[in-house]
Write an enzyme that holds these catalytic residues in place. Structure first.
Site, short mmCIF file in Angstrom:
data_model
loop_
_atom_site.label_atom_id
_atom_site.label_comp_id
_atom_site.label_asym_id
_atom_site.label_seq_id
_atom_site.Cartn_x
_atom_site.Cartn_y
_atom_site.Cartn_z
N GLY A 184 -19.12 7.66 -0.94
CA GLY A 184 -18.26 7.97 -2.07
C GLY A 184 -18.48 6.97 -3.18
O GLY A 184 -19.58 6.45 -3.38
N LYS A 190 0.84 -1.20 0.00
CA LYS A 190 0.00 0.00 0.00
C LYS A 190 0.87 1.23 0.00
O LYS A 190 1.95 1.26 0.61
CB LYS A 190 -0.90 0.02 1.24
CG LYS A 190 -2.12 0.91 1.07
CD LYS A 190 -3.17 0.27 0.17
CE LYS A 190 -4.42 1.11 0.11
NZ LYS A 190 -5.50 0.42 -0.64
#
Length: 350
Positions: A185, A81
């Site tokens: 979102g 990540k």
């Protein structure tokens, strides 16, 4: 002598890389948890952290989650990540910073493959891709794997929520099922639209209140302040914002039978999985239910299939959840512990 380096979430990560670029102002972290199954794949997020330690902690947690997610999804990829530190809330990442991040990715020689996450977009990845080929989530032709992972993640979460409703509520249909969605979102909003078509009774909350109100007006949902959403009397709580929102306090306040949503790292601590289980609340482990996006961009990067193959794999998300729930029932262990145990075996750490 082995050490945790002062970060409780350090989990024998293969590498934690810190990058700065004075010309662009970039400050970034790339954490590689495991490359046992293949290159460490995981998106990059642009976020305003309280301090650098919080950014590193997020990268550590998210990269470990990606190892587990990719393994459980059957992808030949490890877990990594990236996080880019925003200087303030509401700031936008610059093209120069994206180019600098691309160079950082390239410097790792293919051990880490990036894609868009919170605060990033397909256009962001196009700029990153000018500096490295180790990037996915790029615009693609119709019918191809890849592109924006958000809608595919939303579809996987939707399938997982329906499976959880059947398992935890005995519901064969979502009509009339009350779902409280935290965060609307790309993923939460897509989930809300899909559930609205099924006749679910929806309540929405988002830090961007006007966005939540606009979506609610579009699909016929209610809206509450973000601080109220987790404590509503409802059937399903669906976290789809940032992580670590299931804490000792918030779990005690839950009035639901199921928690199933797309946010990463929903449990603040390992003990919180036990707390959910102790309350008899069915939990859909986040990295199992939200794997749609990485399936999409992973197959894009690997060149292993088209959009039909992506959706065929996404359709299997409920099967993986049922595997976890069945083992949890057999052993009496929390769903979170069962999922971790399966994933750890897959990456050779079990």
């Amino acid at each position: 002598m082995l050490t945790d380096w002062g970060f409780p979430d350090f989990d024998d990560h293969e590498g934690v890389h810190l990058f700065t670029d004075r010309d662009s102002g970039l400050s970034a972290v790339i954490a590689i948890h495991s490359t046992k199954l293949g290159p460490a794949a995981g998106g990059v997020r642009f976020w305003n952290y309280a301090d650098s330690k919080a950014a590193i902690t997020d990268a550590l947690r998210l990269s470990r989650g990606m190892s587990y997610k990719n393994a459980m999804a059957g992808l030949p990829m490890g877990g990594g990540k990236g996080v880019v530190l925003a200087p303030r809330q509401g700031a936008a990442i610059t093209p120069a910073q994206l180019e600098a991040f691309g160079r950082a990715v390239e410097s790792l020689g293919g051990r880490y493959v990036t894609a868009e996450d919170v605060g990033m977009s397909e256009n962001s990845m196009k700029i990153v891709a000018t500096q490295t080929r180790h990037v996915s989530g790029l615009p693609v032709a119709a019918g191809s794997a890849g592109g924006d992972p958000g809608p595919v993640t939303a579809m996987g979460v939707y399938l997982g929520v329906k499976a959880a409703a059947k398992r935890g509520l005995g519901a064969d249909s979502m009509r009339g099922v009350r779902v409280s969605i935290q965060g609307v979102g790309s993923v939460g909003g897509g989930l809300a639209r899909l559930l609205a078509k099924d006749g679910a009774v929806l309540t929405l909350a988002d830090i961007h209140g006007e966005h939540a109100k606009a979506l609610a007006a579009e699909i016929g949902a209610a809206v509450v302040p973000t601080e109220e959403i987790l404590g509503l009397e409802t059937d399903i709580v669906s976290p789809n914002a940032l992580g670590a929102i299931l804490t000792e306090a918030s779990i005690a306040a839950l009035r639901c039978k199921v928690v199933a949503g797309g946010a990463n790292n929903q449990l603040a601590t390992r003990a919180d999985g036990h707390r959910l289980h102790g309350r008899g609340i069915l939990y859909a482990p986040d990295y199992v239910i939200n794997a749609g996006g990485i399936i999409n961009v992973g197959l894009e990067y690997l060149g292993l299939g088209d959009r039909a193959e992506v959706m065929a794999r996404v359709d299997k998300i409920p099967e993986r959840l049922i595997e976890v729930w069945d083992e949890s029932d057999r052993t009496g262990d929390p769903e979170s512990e069962v999922a971790d145990r399966i994933a750890q075996r897959l990456i050779g750490r079990g």
